[in-house]
Design a protein around this motif. Structure first.
Motif, PDB file in Angstrom:
ATOM      1  N   ALA A 126       1.067  -1.245   0.062  1.00  0.00           N
ATOM      2  CA  ALA A 126      -0.095   0.020  -0.046  1.00  0.00           C
ATOM      3  C   ALA A 126       0.697   1.339  -0.043  1.00  0.00           C
ATOM      4  O   ALA A 126       0.715   2.245  -0.829  1.00  0.00           O
ATOM      5  CB  ALA A 126      -0.869  -0.170   1.149  1.00  0.00           C
ATOM      6  N   LEU A 127       1.817   1.367   0.742  1.00  0.00           N
ATOM      7  CA  LEU A 127       2.712   2.346   0.781  1.00  0.00           C
ATOM      8  C   LEU A 127       3.605   2.505  -0.530  1.00  0.00           C
ATOM      9  O   LEU A 127       3.652   3.641  -1.098  1.00  0.00           O
ATOM     10  CB  LEU A 127       3.895   2.160   1.907  1.00  0.00           C
ATOM     11  CG  LEU A 127       3.549   2.499   3.523  1.00  0.00           C
ATOM     12  CD1 LEU A 127       4.754   1.760   4.339  1.00  0.00           C
ATOM     13  CD2 LEU A 127       3.036   3.906   3.325  1.00  0.00           C
ATOM     14  N   ALA A 128       4.088   1.498  -1.140  1.00  0.00           N
ATOM     15  CA  ALA A 128       4.874   1.385  -2.350  1.00  0.00           C
ATOM     16  C   ALA A 128       3.950   1.944  -3.755  1.00  0.00           C
ATOM     17  O   ALA A 128       4.576   2.490  -4.496  1.00  0.00           O
ATOM     18  CB  ALA A 128       5.238   0.162  -2.854  1.00  0.00           C
ATOM     19  N   PHE A 129       2.795   1.566  -3.378  1.00  0.00           N
ATOM     20  CA  PHE A 129       1.799   1.804  -4.819  1.00  0.00           C
ATOM     21  C   PHE A 129       0.727   3.003  -4.499  1.00  0.00           C
ATOM     22  O   PHE A 129      -0.322   2.983  -5.165  1.00  0.00           O
ATOM     23  CB  PHE A 129       1.162   0.509  -5.348  1.00  0.00           C
ATOM     24  CG  PHE A 129       2.317  -0.514  -5.827  1.00  0.00           C
ATOM     25  CD1 PHE A 129       3.175   0.030  -6.683  1.00  0.00           C
ATOM     26  CD2 PHE A 129       2.595  -1.450  -5.117  1.00  0.00           C
ATOM     27  CE1 PHE A 129       4.116  -0.928  -7.231  1.00  0.00           C
ATOM     28  CE2 PHE A 129       3.519  -2.321  -5.697  1.00  0.00           C
ATOM     29  CZ  PHE A 129       4.419  -1.933  -6.484  1.00  0.00           C
ATOM     30  N   ASN A 130       0.744   3.466  -3.373  1.00  0.00           N
ATOM     31  CA  ASN A 130      -0.068   4.695  -3.240  1.00  0.00           C
ATOM     32  C   ASN A 130      -1.642   4.190  -3.071  1.00  0.00           C
ATOM     33  O   ASN A 130      -2.542   5.026  -3.707  1.00  0.00           O
ATOM     34  CB  ASN A 130       0.045   5.830  -4.244  1.00  0.00           C
ATOM     35  CG  ASN A 130       1.128   6.834  -3.700  1.00  0.00           C
ATOM     36  OD1 ASN A 130       1.436   6.860  -2.356  1.00  0.00           O
ATOM     37  ND2 ASN A 130       1.319   7.696  -4.412  1.00  0.00           N
TER      38      ASN A 130
END
Length: 446
Positions: free
Chosen positions: A432-436
């Protein structure tokens, strides 16, 4: 705690998350590039080897005689066999690269999660220097740190009254602390082990006096989680001249205070044995088979705020939760959350031991949770309890509670600080952090 909305995600956290994903993909690509058979062989052999090593370890600690010998051979032979199979198949370079990339992926993922999960630190409040501090010191604690670091002389130079314990007789340190309060002490401190710290801390909390921790014990877990210097206990004395105050929780088991842990079951039974102090490893190996397989020891049931844990072999209750189920290698990032950490384990066979080794806190035999109260029950009238490492017995049922903010701890304004706790791994949050991705992630375990 939920993940922040992507628009509020720190840029550094997203970069770490992207690096974690890239490293994980490269590890997978490395295995696939070797071919389906080669890649699967690396995975299967590695996982099987880890499981067999855990099973061998279980047989070593839970059996005697021929079974223990077989377990030793398996525990040592499985890692050797992994290396042999990799070398024989010409796969060891690929395996090493894949392992290194996966380790890098995990490290980057933890850095990303740490950036967004970083909790607020314990609040420190400036305090005036105490006028009549009394410090209780055990001259033999930590192999003689009191004398080696000149703690008596340095304390007295800062205006403190020092009470040296007579280690040749059994001393009631709580009574000494209470007498010090009656004589006008406005601060109580201890240079000694965590068990001694807890007894005096209870008196300080009872009278709402500040408490000074001097890291002169052997392991100094409490001092570590307070961010104090464990290498040079004399630096803890800086709090007498330039200190600030932390409000922390205090745990109680059967009415007795503890600053770190109260342990029940296997470990508590072992430390009760007279031979344990002189030969810890040998006495543990001699006792574990009976304790683990139920031939001796007592059956433990625990009731927490929301869960019932039945027939536990070992139960650890901590004053605030640790960052992992193994406190010896972990730490507490906060001491003011107002909850107890609870770790229960029930492993009956080698397969369950392998499950714990491979899946950790997700294994069926391991329970990790928090609670404000824990009631430990047993068929026995009294059970063994190790309170901050000291062997005791208590009548059942035994109730563990936490008193939020009960203890005022005076610490130096300038101190090393505790090492950052590794956050629990949640790959869906990393993605979730990596791909917004929008929306909150699941709440991480404490």
């Amino acid at each position: 705690m939920s993940l922040p909305h992507p628009s509020g995600t720190p840029r550094r956290a997203r970069l770490w998350a992207l690096l974690a994903v890239v490293c994980a993909l490269l590890a997978a690509v490395t295995l696939v590039a070797e071919g389906i058979i080669g890649g699967l062989l690396v995975l299967v052999v590695g996982v099987a080897g880890a499981a067999l090593t855990a099973m061998g370890t279980w047989w070593v600690v839970s059996h005697r005689g021929a079974v223990r010998l077989v377990g030793t051979l398996l525990m040592v032979g499985a890692p050797v066999a992994i290396l042999f199979i990799y070398a024989r198949a010409g796969l060891w370079p690929i395996a090493l690269i894949a392992i290194a990339l996966w380790a890098a992926a995990v490290a980057c993922a933890r850095s990303a999660l740490r950036a967004v999960r970083r909790p607020d630190g314990m609040r420190a409040v400036a305090r005036d220097a105490p006028r009549h501090p009394v410090l209780i010191m055990n001259p033999k604690s930590g192999g003689g740190k009191v004398g080696r670091f000149g703690l008596v002389e340095k304390s007295e130079a800062l205006g403190a009254r020092v009470v040296l314990l007579d280690t040749e007789v059994v001393t009631d340190v709580a009574a000494i602390a209470r007498q010090a309060v009656a004589d006008g002490a406005d601060l109580l401190g201890v240079a000694g082990g965590d068990g001694t710290q807890a007894r005096v801390a209870a008196v300080a909390a009872e009278h709402d006096l500040p408490f000074l921790v001097i890291s002169a014990g052997t392991r100094n877990h409490f001092a570590m989680d307070l961010g104090l210097d464990r290498e040079d206990p004399a630096r803890c004395l800086d709090a007498l001249a330039d200190g600030e105050e932390l409000r922390v929780d205090l745990g109680f088991v059967g009415g007795q205070a503890f600053v770190n842990t109260a342990s029940f079951g296997v470990y508590a039974e072992i430390v009760q044995r007279p031979e344990y102090r002189d030969a810890k490893a040998d006495s543990a190996l001699a006792a574990l088979p009976d304790l683990l397989l139920g031939y001796a020891g007592t059956t433990l049931d625990a009731v927490t705020d929301e869960t019932r844990l039945e027939a536990q072999q070992a139960l650890l209750v901590s004053n605030n939760p640790y960052s992992s189920p193994e406190p010896m290698g972990a730490r507490r990032s906060r001491l003011d959350l107002g909850v107890l950490g609870v770790v229960g384990i029930r492993v009956n066979n080698a397969a369950q031991a392998a499950d714990v080794a491979l899946r950790g806190a997700r294994a069926a035999g391991l329970h990790v949770l928090t609670s404000r109260q824990v009631v430990v029950r047993s068929d026995a009238e009294r059970i063994a309890v190790a309170v901050d490492g000291e062997a005791l017995t208590m009548p059942t049922p035994v109730t563990c509670t936490v008193r939020p903010g009960a203890l005022r701890v005076l610490v130096p304004r300038l101190r090393p600080g505790a090492p950052a706790a590794a956050p629990p791994m949640e790959w869906n949050e990393v993605l979730a952090l990596a791909f917004n991705r929008t929306g909150p992630g699941p709440s991480p375990s404490v």
